[in-house]
Write an enzyme that holds these catalytic residues in place. Structure first.
Site, PDB file in Angstrom:
ATOM      1  N   ALA A 165       0.716  -1.169   0.150  1.00  0.00           N
ATOM      2  CA  ALA A 165      -0.109   0.065   0.076  1.00  0.00           C
ATOM      3  C   ALA A 165       0.992   1.363  -0.043  1.00  0.00           C
ATOM      4  O   ALA A 165       0.742   2.027  -0.659  1.00  0.00           O
ATOM      5  CB  ALA A 165      -0.983  -0.028   1.176  1.00  0.00           C
ATOM      6  N   SER A 214       4.623  -7.202   6.285  1.00  0.00           N
ATOM      7  CA  SER A 214       3.729  -8.486   5.755  1.00  0.00           C
ATOM      8  C   SER A 214       4.001  -8.757   4.398  1.00  0.00           C
ATOM      9  O   SER A 214       3.674  -9.803   3.949  1.00  0.00           O
ATOM     10  CB  SER A 214       2.552  -8.264   6.357  1.00  0.00           C
ATOM     11  OG  SER A 214       2.463  -8.401   7.707  1.00  0.00           O
ATOM     12  N   GLU A 259      -8.493 -20.368  -3.235  1.00  0.00           N
ATOM     13  CA  GLU A 259      -8.154 -20.121  -1.838  1.00  0.00           C
ATOM     14  C   GLU A 259      -9.832 -20.154  -1.140  1.00  0.00           C
ATOM     15  O   GLU A 259     -10.624 -20.026  -1.860  1.00  0.00           O
ATOM     16  CB  GLU A 259      -7.443 -18.957  -1.545  1.00  0.00           C
ATOM     17  CG  GLU A 259      -6.075 -19.227  -1.891  1.00  0.00           C
ATOM     18  CD  GLU A 259      -5.158 -18.009  -1.244  1.00  0.00           C
ATOM     19  OE1 GLU A 259      -4.390 -18.330  -0.556  1.00  0.00           O
ATOM     20  OE2 GLU A 259      -5.445 -16.703  -1.848  1.00  0.00           O
ATOM     21  N   ASP A 299       1.663   0.019  14.461  1.00  0.00           N
ATOM     22  CA  ASP A 299       1.987   1.496  14.876  1.00  0.00           C
ATOM     23  C   ASP A 299       1.305   2.637  14.423  1.00  0.00           C
ATOM     24  O   ASP A 299       0.948   3.734  15.163  1.00  0.00           O
ATOM     25  CB  ASP A 299       3.691   1.639  14.524  1.00  0.00           C
ATOM     26  CG  ASP A 299       4.474   0.735  14.947  1.00  0.00           C
ATOM     27  OD1 ASP A 299       4.528   0.370  16.304  1.00  0.00           O
ATOM     28  OD2 ASP A 299       5.210   0.055  14.193  1.00  0.00           O
ATOM     29  N   HIS A 310      -5.067 -17.282  10.637  1.00  0.00           N
ATOM     30  CA  HIS A 310      -4.934 -18.399   9.458  1.00  0.00           C
ATOM     31  C   HIS A 310      -5.077 -19.668  10.101  1.00  0.00           C
ATOM     32  O   HIS A 310      -4.366 -20.154  11.103  1.00  0.00           O
ATOM     33  CB  HIS A 310      -3.723 -17.950   9.121  1.00  0.00           C
ATOM     34  CG  HIS A 310      -3.508 -18.582   7.726  1.00  0.00           C
ATOM     35  ND1 HIS A 310      -3.619 -19.870   7.445  1.00  0.00           N
ATOM     36  CD2 HIS A 310      -3.570 -17.931   6.277  1.00  0.00           C
ATOM     37  CE1 HIS A 310      -3.366 -20.266   6.249  1.00  0.00           C
ATOM     38  NE2 HIS A 310      -3.297 -18.978   5.385  1.00  0.00           N
ATOM     39  N   ARG A 335     -12.147 -18.608   5.799  1.00  0.00           N
ATOM     40  CA  ARG A 335     -11.207 -18.707   6.715  1.00  0.00           C
ATOM     41  C   ARG A 335     -11.697 -18.641   8.256  1.00  0.00           C
ATOM     42  O   ARG A 335     -11.157 -19.611   8.950  1.00  0.00           O
ATOM     43  CB  ARG A 335     -10.046 -17.466   6.554  1.00  0.00           C
ATOM     44  CG  ARG A 335      -8.729 -17.906   7.084  1.00  0.00           C
ATOM     45  CD  ARG A 335      -7.801 -16.827   6.669  1.00  0.00           C
ATOM     46  NE  ARG A 335      -7.208 -17.401   5.396  1.00  0.00           N
ATOM     47  CZ  ARG A 335      -6.285 -16.653   4.731  1.00  0.00           C
ATOM     48  NH1 ARG A 335      -6.124 -15.468   5.163  1.00  0.00           N
ATOM     49  NH2 ARG A 335      -6.076 -16.692   3.571  1.00  0.00           N
ATOM     50  N   HIS A 369      -3.319 -13.587  11.888  1.00  0.00           N
ATOM     51  CA  HIS A 369      -2.868 -13.656  10.750  1.00  0.00           C
ATOM     52  C   HIS A 369      -2.946 -12.180   9.937  1.00  0.00           C
ATOM     53  O   HIS A 369      -2.110 -11.220   9.293  1.00  0.00           O
ATOM     54  CB  HIS A 369      -3.395 -14.638   9.620  1.00  0.00           C
ATOM     55  CG  HIS A 369      -2.933 -14.573   8.279  1.00  0.00           C
ATOM     56  ND1 HIS A 369      -1.560 -14.599   7.966  1.00  0.00           N
ATOM     57  CD2 HIS A 369      -3.685 -14.483   7.258  1.00  0.00           C
ATOM     58  CE1 HIS A 369      -1.487 -14.668   6.681  1.00  0.00           C
ATOM     59  NE2 HIS A 369      -2.876 -14.412   6.091  1.00  0.00           N
ATOM     60  N   ARG A 400     -12.045 -11.238   6.290  1.00  0.00           N
ATOM     61  CA  ARG A 400     -11.475 -10.803   4.858  1.00  0.00           C
ATOM     62  C   ARG A 400     -11.327 -12.033   4.073  1.00  0.00           C
ATOM     63  O   ARG A 400     -11.135 -13.202   4.432  1.00  0.00           O
ATOM     64  CB  ARG A 400     -10.014 -10.337   5.014  1.00  0.00           C
ATOM     65  CG  ARG A 400      -9.240 -10.143   3.643  1.00  0.00           C
ATOM     66  CD  ARG A 400      -7.621  -9.811   3.856  1.00  0.00           C
ATOM     67  NE  ARG A 400      -7.364 -10.973   4.572  1.00  0.00           N
ATOM     68  CZ  ARG A 400      -6.127 -11.552   3.913  1.00  0.00           C
ATOM     69  NH1 ARG A 400      -5.772 -11.501   2.819  1.00  0.00           N
ATOM     70  NH2 ARG A 400      -5.600 -12.698   4.743  1.00  0.00           N
ATOM     71  N   SER A 444      -5.952  -8.795  -0.019  1.00  0.00           N
ATOM     72  CA  SER A 444      -5.451  -7.709   0.764  1.00  0.00           C
ATOM     73  C   SER A 444      -4.380  -7.102   0.147  1.00  0.00           C
ATOM     74  O   SER A 444      -4.003  -5.945   0.186  1.00  0.00           O
ATOM     75  CB  SER A 444      -4.897  -8.286   2.115  1.00  0.00           C
ATOM     76  OG  SER A 444      -4.335  -9.517   2.096  1.00  0.00           O
TER      77      SER A 444
END
Ligand code: SIN
Length: 546
Positions: free
Chosen positions: A32, A58, A130, A234, A255, A304, A366, A401, A406
């Site tokens: 991002a 990540s 997935e 943060d 996860h 998930r 996760h 999600r 993502s």
């Protein structure tokens, strides 16, 4: 010493000794933040601040890939429907539709920048499946090294574009100001330059018209997580300290399958991608019974949250005396080592040959579905502050999600905010001096915090457990002080405490089970709870409102 439940309103740090001016300052260097920098750079001065090296977040670790509709046999409507279903009633449909519509363009853009996705028949790329996806629509790279390829591509592009990258620089707190018409606005960010051991070398102010937070989630608030050590929430904590609302923080996605390496495992655990189940692997308990049969029509490829909850439930029953893990049977997957090279390496390093043996797995923290409340263009309630990627709550993920949405969101939202700020920057504002005293908690408290979160605020939450976690966090908070030595670890510990308090208070408030928030005392979703919780720090206390 401070009062019960007190939260520092600023991080304690030495006085600033330098300042720089720029148009845009970005905190964070995953998909991002880098996408935002790249899109804004042609016409703006951009400083990108990251507390570690560029690739320490990540993004670099993501295995599965990026979801996008490229196959003509699939459709945008299918992807929207799958995302809304996974989100369990809390998605913003307009944001989902925008993401899904722009996702294919984001993939083609990355390919133009040089991303080498695994080759296949549709637009030159291979597509996998997935959990929760009704079609094959996950683009991947290096088999299971999709995030690393996105990171490499964007790192190179950002450096070539002339973005000023400042590594080992910690964004402490926002510097606030006021517009000519009296509105509160962002004037910049206070930054600590760190040495290699995380000690503070100097503190300065980056003055900017726009601050973009892209610091990712907070998996490290848990003892066991797929996230690397840098992921400590943060940016979300910094925004909440400035009075900006965060939302949906109770929805932490666990996860279902990280490699189980012992009951006392802590820190980052090796991920066993959902794509392994996408290619046919199944979950078994220690008695050899299938875990997902009869639980959901999509069985091992259920969303998930459903799979993680089913595994946790089965572990609590301890079949064959095994209560801390289950198994993934991937022995039927041909050429496993070629399709999943880094997973193979992790298994081998732990003495398991996935082609011949069952892989022991357990759920771990996760992904954070919530974050700072923002639009998909990054806009927040504070003028000049933008938030993108995992740090943002845009309504795209709702209460859970959909896998591989993502990285796609990071590229889409980052590019949108960068492009918007290329067109128009908010006006620069004068700084209003703050007399708030900074405080920190000692980094020593990090492990007590993580253990409390994993033990009491995990996949299945009880009211007693949440109360215990709350008491432990209050005790830790009572140790915050202006005299703790400022270091990266102390800054992180204070941010983690702020986040953990918001998560626990939200989880206590939400008396239902929905998406990745599961309470044993309220097992079903309630229509009356089809709404969001908001968190912010007010006068040194966490305020959770509906
Ligand atoms: C995975 O590879 O299972 C993770 C993908 C994701 O979290 O989107």
């Amino acid at each position: 010493m401070s009062a019960n439940n007190h939260i520092p309103q600023q991080l304690a740090a030495p006085e600033p000794t330098w300042s720089v001016e720029t148009d845009i300052v970005i905190l964070g260097s995953g998909a991002a933040g880098l996408s935002a920098a790249l899109a804004a750079r042609p016409v703006r001065d951009v400083v990108l601040v990251t507390k570690d090296t560029l690739d320490a977040g990540s993004t670099n670790w993501a295995q599965g890939g990026l979801a996008a509709v490229l196959d003509p046999a699939d459709s945008l409507d299918n992807h929207v429907r799958d995302t809304l279903e996974a989100g369990a009633g809390l998605c913003n449909e307009e944001a989902v539709r925008t993401l899904v519509t722009e996702a294919p363009t984001a993939i083609r853009y990355l390919m133009q920048l040089g991303a080498a996705f695994d080759a296949g028949a549709i637009e030159g790329v291979a597509l996998t499946r997935e959990g929760g996806h009704s079609h094959r629509r996950i683009v991947h790279a290096g088999g299971d090294q999709s995030g690393a390829e996105v990171q490499r591509t964007l790192d190179e592009s950002v450096r070539l574009a002339g973005v000023q990258v400042v590594e080992r620089a910690f964004g402490l707190d926002l510097v606030l100001g006021e517009t000519a018409d009296g509105q509160r606005a962002v004037a910049g960010v206070k930054v600590a330059m760190l040495d290699r051991n995380g000690g503070v070398q100097s503190v300065g102010i980056v003055h900017a018209s726009a601050v973009i937070i892209a610091t990712g989630g907070y998996g490290q608030v848990y003892a066991s997580t797929s996230n690397p050590p840098a992921v400590t929430g943060d940016g979300i904590a910094l925004a909440m300290r400035a009075g900006v609302e965060a939302s949906d923080l109770e929805f932490i996605q666990f996860h279902p399958t990280v490699l189980w390496s012992g009951s006392d495992a802590h820190g980052q655990q090796a991920l066993i991608s959902e794509a392994v189940r996408g290619e046919g692997a199944i979950l078994l308990d220690a008695a050899g019974k299938r875990v997902m049969q009869g639980v959901h029509p999509q069985e091992d490829l259920a969303p998930r949250d459903v799979v993680a909850a089913a595994i946790s439930q089965r572990m609590s029953e301890a079949p064959a005396g095994v209560g801390d893990h289950v198994y993934l049977d991937a022995r039927g997957i041909e050429n496993f080592d070629e399709r999943f090279p880094s997973i193979t390496a992790s298994c081998i390093a732990n003495g398991i040959d996935p082609a011949q043996e069952l892989i022991p797995v357990a759920p771990a923290a996760h992904y954070v579905c919530g974050g700072v409340k923002a639009t998909l263009d990054g806009e927040t309630s504070l003028r000049g502050l933008y938030v993108v990627g995992e740090a943002a709550c845009t309504g795209v993920h709702g209460a859970n999600r959909l896998a591989s949405n993502s990285l796609t969101e990071g590229v889409v939202a980052g590019t949108r905010v960068g492009r918007a700020l290329s067109w128009a920057l908010p006006e620069k504002v004068d700084v209003i001096e703050s007399d708030v005293q900074g405080e920190l908690i000692d980094s020593y408290h990090r492990s007590a915090l993580r253990n409390a979160m994993s033990r009491y605020v995990g996949v299945l939450r009880t009211p007693q457990g949440l109360n215990t976690a709350s008491t432990i966090l209050s005790t830790l908070a009572a140790n915050s002080s202006p005299t703790v030595v400022p270091t990266r670890k102390a800054f992180e510990a204070t941010n983690m405490l702020t986040i953990a308090m918001a998560v626990v208070q939200s989880a206590q408030t939400r008396t239902e089970s929905r998406g990745c928030h599961r309470r044993t005392d309220f097992e079903e979703p309630l229509t009356s709870w089809q709404r969001h919780l908001l968190c912010r720090v007010v006068d040194g206390h966490m305020e959770v409102t509906q």
